[in-house]
Each structure stands twice: as C-alpha cells, then as structure tokens.
Design an enzyme around this catalytic site. Sequence first.
Site, short mmCIF file in Angstrom:
data_model
loop_
_atom_site.label_atom_id
_atom_site.label_comp_id
_atom_site.label_asym_id
_atom_site.label_seq_id
_atom_site.Cartn_x
_atom_site.Cartn_y
_atom_site.Cartn_z
N HIS A 24 7.11 66.58 18.43
CA HIS A 24 6.78 65.15 18.56
C HIS A 24 7.20 64.39 17.30
O HIS A 24 7.89 63.36 17.38
CB HIS A 24 5.27 65.01 18.79
CG HIS A 24 4.77 63.60 18.79
ND1 HIS A 24 4.44 62.92 19.93
CD2 HIS A 24 4.53 62.72 17.77
CE1 HIS A 24 4.03 61.70 19.64
NE2 HIS A 24 4.08 61.56 18.31
N GLU A 25 6.77 64.90 16.15
CA GLU A 25 7.08 64.21 14.89
C GLU A 25 8.56 64.24 14.57
O GLU A 25 9.08 63.34 13.90
CB GLU A 25 6.26 64.81 13.74
CG GLU A 25 4.75 64.70 13.91
CD GLU A 25 4.27 63.27 14.11
OE1 GLU A 25 4.95 62.34 13.64
OE2 GLU A 25 3.22 63.09 14.76
N HIS A 28 10.16 61.12 15.91
CA HIS A 28 9.99 59.98 15.01
C HIS A 28 10.91 60.10 13.80
O HIS A 28 11.59 59.15 13.41
CB HIS A 28 8.54 59.90 14.53
CG HIS A 28 7.56 59.53 15.58
ND1 HIS A 28 7.74 58.50 16.47
CD2 HIS A 28 6.33 60.06 15.90
CE1 HIS A 28 6.70 58.41 17.27
NE2 HIS A 28 5.83 59.35 16.96
#
Length: 433
Positions: A24-25, A28
């Site tokens: 997920h990170e 980003h």
Amino acid sequence: MTTLMTVLGIVVFVVGLLFSIAWHELGHLSTAKLFGIRVPQYMVGFGPTIWSRHRGETEYGVKAVPLGGYIRMIGMFPPGDDGKIKKRSTSPWRGMIEDARSAAYEELKPGDEQRLFYTRKPWKRVIVMFAGPFMNLVLAVVIFLGVLMGFGVNTQTTTVSTVSDCVISQSENRDKCADGDPAAPAKAAGLRPGDRITAFDGKPVEDWGTLQDRIRDTIGPATITVQRDGVTKTLHADLVENQVAKNDGSGRPVEGEYVKAGFLGFSPATGVVKQDFGQSVDRMGDMISSGVQSLVDIPSKVPALWDAAFGDGEREPDSPMGVVGAARVGGEVFNLDIPPEQRVATMLILVAGFNLSLFLFNMLPLLPLDGGHIAGALWESLRRNAARIFRRPDPGPFDVAQLMPVAYVVAGVFICFTLLVLVADLVNPVRIS
C-alpha cells in the site's frame, strides 16, 4: 502439533499483513517520487522503530506495531494566509490545524520549495493518494483470481449428496416425514447419493446453479441423465410444486422468504471446483459488493459487538473483525481438516479479503484517510475551474488542514471502534469450522 500449526498460521497471516501494508505504502511512495515530491520516511508499522535504513533522501524502516504504515511527504498542507507557518494559537481547534501544518514542514530543506505536496496539481495529488488503496485492490484481485482459477472454491456441485424421502415445504422447518406426505420425485425416480447429474430434460448441465434453475422452472415429467459408477443412466421423474427458499441474485437463499417452484428432492454435494475467468470475475464482483455492504452495515453492528465483548451475546459470523481476530482465524485455518493446498488457498483468500477491506475503507472521503485527501484535491480542482469559467480570482489551494479537527474526531471514533473490536476478538472471537 495443533499449537505449532496455529502459531504457523498466525505468522503466515502477519507476514501477509505486513506485505499488504508495505505494498500500500509503496503505491504512495512511487507516485510521490514520480511527481518530484520529497519523501523523508517510508515506514511499515507504528510505534518504536525496530529497523531502518537510509537510501537516498528517504528513510525506510519497520516499526514495532504492525497495525498500519505511512510515508511522510513534506508540504502536505499549504502555509497560512500570510504565507508562513503561524505560531500556535490558544484555541484548541486552531492549535490542531497549526500543529498539522507545522508537521508538514518540519523537515523542509533549502530547495524543497518546489517539491511540496500541496504545490502539485490536484490530479497529481489524487493519483498519489489513490495509488495506495489501488495497490491493495490490485493485490486482492490478483490473489482472488489466482485462488479461484488455480485452486478452486468449495461450491455446490451436480453430484447428489442425499435424497429426500418425501415432499416437505421448507417453511415448515422440519426434516422428518409425516403421515400423508407424498414421496419425493427424486426418490420415486430412483436417484441415489453419489449420482452425478449431467443433463436435465436432455439439456447438459455443468454447475449447480444452472441445474437448480431448471428444476425450479419445471413442474411435471422430466428426464434426468446421471453418471453412476461410470455408467450413464436416464431416470424419469415427475416434479411437483413445492414451497422452497427464495434465492437472491447470487443464488444464495434469502432467510425467511419462500417461493412456489418445481421440486425434485435432493441435496447437492459440495466440492472444490476451479472457476473460469468469467466465473471468477462474477465472484469477485459479489465479494466487492458484500464488502461495500459490510462497510455500510458497521454502525448497525456496534450494539451486537458491544454485547459480544462485554455481555453474554453471541459473536455473529459476519461480525466486524480486527487484525487480532483475523490473525486468530489464520491460526485456525492451518488446523482445518482439509488438504494442505486448500489451507493455503483459504489463507490467501483471508489476505485478499484484508486487502479489499483496506481499499474500501481508505476510499471513504474522510480525513485522515486517503479518501479525505482525494476529496480535498477534487474540491480544489472544482472551485479553481469554476473560478476560471466565471472569470473570478484563483482561490488558491484548498487548505485541507482546516479539516484537521474533523480528522481528529474521525480518528477518535476509529480508535474506539478498534478497541471494541479488539476486546471482542480476545474474549469472544469469530471462529471458523
């Protein structure tokens, strides 16, 4: 051995959890760097740092509490009205806003003025904030497809499990025949447990859903083609009208609702069946729909969750479950009396479901969630375009920091809910069979 398998299942789930957070990170991080935003930190977990390394301008690390993760971008919020970071006000609400603004600039270095998050165009900020949840969605879809098409899923088949002795209306909620109950058409036709139905009324059937629909649409004589001990046999049945459970759009029975339909009188056996691409996509659509509905239903489930945690209420199978509960289920999965490959498949489905939940939850348009930042960027784009159309002065970047008091309230509610789920997971956990 049971304890060892439980621990192994928990460890496997935690590893899957950490990978999901890191994935997920990474969404980003990669898009932020693509658009030239400086990212001082990339962390998996919260709390004390147990390992970290600097690579270039970013510190990569793992923290002690695996309940989330984050990347830190400079300039998440624009400066104050005077172009500077204002000093803290005595107002608690203003203090929250200014604290958030200050944290976004605390690692500002010379030359970073053009590398701030808020200076990027709204569409770029939307991509950066959406990339994290999108990575979870991609991972969930890949895992679901791999499991459904590679391992298969436990589903009802066209093989006969049991044959009813008589015709009983399902609304009567009984399983024993009474005097006067007519014999079930399947029994009268000679259908036996173990028979695999290959055709109904001369038309081939390959799955239970198709067979069930054809049975329900038929009242009167019908031919049933079965495979029995390697031999093809044709049976003749006279289907009758009966009151049966109503099915929803996915073929699942609707509790407490019944319809009049054709009745044969047997129960299908279940088995692990590999799905084709179309069937897998349909099942994923059902999972996403169920996930959205579960998210909407969370407030209504809080009273039952409280009763399960602090009262004598039973824990519902579809009760909200946290990381601790999911890890516990992971331990139970590795103790199920099923083939090893199905244990692996079930664990993968658990991790995929977690990723789907991460995607749906983070897309809520509330700060501090990713969806809140996306909503802020979209609102900025809307009002700037409106100003351009009506030839008004550019209103400038939308100050998401103004919403920080709301973000703290949302975070507080989420923390309270998380603690409630944690207590319920510890004292009255959801169990699988």
